[in-house]
Design a protein around this motif. Sequence first.
Motif, PDB file in Angstrom:
ATOM      1  N   GLY A   5       0.870  -1.151   0.047  1.00 55.37           N
ATOM      2  CA  GLY A   5       0.067   0.013   0.187  1.00 55.37           C
ATOM      3  C   GLY A   5       0.860   1.375  -0.017  1.00 55.37           C
ATOM      4  N   TYR A   6       0.298   2.560  -0.106  1.00 56.75           N
ATOM      5  CA  TYR A   6       0.973   3.638  -0.127  1.00 56.75           C
ATOM      6  C   TYR A   6      -0.024   4.722   0.528  1.00 56.75           C
ATOM      7  N   SER A   7       0.227   5.883   0.447  1.00 55.94           N
ATOM      8  CA  SER A   7      -0.120   7.011   1.103  1.00 55.94           C
ATOM      9  C   SER A   7       0.607   8.412   0.464  1.00 55.94           C
ATOM     10  N   LEU A   8      -0.196   9.095  -0.275  1.00 53.86           N
ATOM     11  CA  LEU A   8       0.435  10.467  -0.885  1.00 53.86           C
ATOM     12  C   LEU A   8       0.817  11.423   0.017  1.00 53.86           C
ATOM     13  N   SER A   9       1.814  12.063   0.217  1.00 51.67           N
ATOM     14  CA  SER A   9       2.040  13.000   1.052  1.00 51.67           C
ATOM     15  C   SER A   9       1.542  14.370   0.474  1.00 51.67           C
ATOM     16  N   HIS A  10       0.993  15.209   1.903  1.00 51.66           N
ATOM     17  CA  HIS A  10       0.659  16.605   1.569  1.00 51.66           C
ATOM     18  C   HIS A  10       1.836  17.520   1.852  1.00 51.66           C
ATOM     19  N   ARG A  11       2.923  17.151   2.398  1.00 49.52           N
ATOM     20  CA  ARG A  11       4.083  18.077   2.530  1.00 49.52           C
ATOM     21  C   ARG A  11       4.856  18.197   1.353  1.00 49.52           C
ATOM     22  N   PHE A  60       8.833   3.337  -6.397  1.00 50.65           N
ATOM     23  CA  PHE A  60       8.816   2.060  -5.657  1.00 50.65           C
ATOM     24  C   PHE A  60       8.119   0.974  -6.190  1.00 50.65           C
ATOM     25  N   ALA A  61       6.807   1.250  -6.845  1.00 53.75           N
ATOM     26  CA  ALA A  61       6.149   0.095  -7.578  1.00 53.75           C
ATOM     27  C   ALA A  61       6.935  -0.395  -8.759  1.00 53.75           C
ATOM     28  N   TRP A  62       7.504   0.437  -9.571  1.00 48.87           N
ATOM     29  CA  TRP A  62       8.307   0.028 -10.566  1.00 48.87           C
ATOM     30  C   TRP A  62       9.379  -0.738 -10.119  1.00 48.87           C
ATOM     31  N   ALA A  63      10.307  -0.120  -9.301  1.00 50.50           N
ATOM     32  CA  ALA A  63      11.572  -0.815  -8.649  1.00 50.50           C
ATOM     33  C   ALA A  63      11.207  -2.149  -7.971  1.00 50.50           C
ATOM     34  N   LEU A  64      10.092  -2.356  -7.518  1.00 49.39           N
ATOM     35  CA  LEU A  64       9.563  -3.555  -6.882  1.00 49.39           C
ATOM     36  C   LEU A  64       9.427  -4.612  -7.710  1.00 49.39           C
ATOM     37  N   CYS A  65       8.850  -4.556  -9.055  1.00 50.46           N
ATOM     38  CA  CYS A  65       8.850  -5.239  -9.992  1.00 50.46           C
ATOM     39  C   CYS A  65      10.151  -5.648 -10.732  1.00 50.46           C
ATOM     40  N   ARG A 129       3.047 -11.315  -8.476  1.00 46.60           N
ATOM     41  CA  ARG A 129       1.585 -10.919  -8.625  1.00 46.60           C
ATOM     42  C   ARG A 129       1.062  -9.836  -7.861  1.00 46.60           C
ATOM     43  N   GLU A 130       1.355  -9.786  -6.605  1.00 50.04           N
ATOM     44  CA  GLU A 130       0.977  -8.754  -5.778  1.00 50.04           C
ATOM     45  C   GLU A 130       1.672  -7.335  -6.177  1.00 50.04           C
ATOM     46  N   ALA A 131       3.051  -7.456  -6.391  1.00 51.50           N
ATOM     47  CA  ALA A 131       3.847  -6.157  -7.057  1.00 51.50           C
ATOM     48  C   ALA A 131       3.050  -5.719  -8.161  1.00 51.50           C
ATOM     49  N   ARG A 132       2.920  -6.416  -9.279  1.00 54.61           N
ATOM     50  CA  ARG A 132       2.238  -6.112 -10.384  1.00 54.61           C
ATOM     51  C   ARG A 132       0.688  -5.531 -10.408  1.00 54.61           C
ATOM     52  N   ASP A 133      -0.090  -6.255  -9.610  1.00 56.90           N
ATOM     53  CA  ASP A 133      -1.132  -5.678  -9.314  1.00 56.90           C
ATOM     54  C   ASP A 133      -1.271  -4.396  -8.530  1.00 56.90           C
ATOM     55  N   PHE A 134      -0.062  -4.219  -7.760  1.00 57.78           N
ATOM     56  CA  PHE A 134      -0.155  -2.774  -6.757  1.00 57.78           C
ATOM     57  C   PHE A 134       0.439  -1.720  -7.973  1.00 57.78           C
ATOM     58  N   LEU A 135       1.284  -2.231  -8.829  1.00 53.61           N
ATOM     59  CA  LEU A 135       1.598  -1.459  -9.678  1.00 53.61           C
ATOM     60  C   LEU A 135       0.780  -0.564 -10.811  1.00 53.61           C
ATOM     61  N   HIS A 136      -0.334  -1.719 -11.172  1.00 53.51           N
ATOM     62  CA  HIS A 136      -1.529  -1.508 -12.071  1.00 53.51           C
ATOM     63  C   HIS A 136      -2.464  -0.537 -11.325  1.00 53.51           C
ATOM     64  N   SER A 160       3.007  -2.262 -19.870  1.00 52.95           N
ATOM     65  CA  SER A 160       3.376  -3.299 -20.914  1.00 52.95           C
ATOM     66  C   SER A 160       4.517  -4.141 -20.501  1.00 52.95           C
ATOM     67  N   ARG A 161       5.552  -3.835 -19.909  1.00 49.57           N
ATOM     68  CA  ARG A 161       6.619  -4.532 -19.371  1.00 49.57           C
ATOM     69  C   ARG A 161       6.178  -5.210 -18.205  1.00 49.57           C
ATOM     70  N   PHE A 162       5.442  -4.720 -17.325  1.00 46.01           N
ATOM     71  CA  PHE A 162       5.037  -5.446 -16.065  1.00 46.01           C
ATOM     72  C   PHE A 162       3.520  -5.684 -16.397  1.00 46.01           C
ATOM     73  N   PRO A 163       2.895  -6.548 -16.961  1.00 50.28           N
ATOM     74  CA  PRO A 163       1.269  -7.045 -17.214  1.00 50.28           C
ATOM     75  C   PRO A 163       0.926  -7.688 -15.904  1.00 50.28           C
ATOM     76  N   ARG A 164      -0.207  -7.435 -15.477  1.00 54.38           N
ATOM     77  CA  ARG A 164      -0.863  -8.283 -14.470  1.00 54.38           C
ATOM     78  C   ARG A 164      -0.467 -10.075 -14.869  1.00 54.38           C
ATOM     79  N   VAL A 165      -0.378 -10.487 -13.791  1.00 55.00           N
ATOM     80  CA  VAL A 165      -0.267 -12.007 -13.911  1.00 55.00           C
ATOM     81  C   VAL A 165      -1.328 -12.678 -13.236  1.00 55.00           C
TER      82      VAL A 165
END
Length: 165
Positions: A5-11, A60-65, A129-136, A160-165
């Motif tokens: 998961g993630y949360s975006l920063s207001h700062r 982060f999502a890109w690097a994790l994949c 699978r979870e990393a790719r789902d997270f990215l999408h 396209s490089r990291f499609p859902r599996v």
Amino acid sequence: MIDLGYSLSHRFPDPPQTDYRTADVRALRHDLFCGDVYLADVKTDRELSTGWGWVPVLDFAWALCDVLEQVDRDPRGNRASIPQYAELDFTESTDRLMFERRFGWVEVTADWQPADEPPLSFNHRALRREARDFLHDLIADLSDMHEGLADNPVVWNLQSRFPRV
């Protein structure tokens, strides 16, 4: 069970003049969408999370994949007994997540966790699978918030490089 998961920063908001349709790789990976991320093992109720507010969540999502592909280079796959290692470095920091795969299991540790804390352990296939789902899912969320992002060719290539599996 794995939870990413993630949360975006207001700062650290994105610059208001950003044209997301033409944002380049550097902007998408390092300058935009700052916040915090976490990787949790729901079964053991343990997680690795950032609390800094400045982590580029798309990066982060890109690097994790990327990392999960790096630890999957042995052609023996789940039968590989030789450990395979990869690291995920955080932008603007010396902090890292370390990944070690052996026999189809990936152990994840962080620089900032106590030395006596055991690593999180996940099935490689499930984590991939979870990393790719997270990215999408993240791209879908960010595209809903930022007009033009879904039309960015860098985002198309990433999906396209990291499609859902």
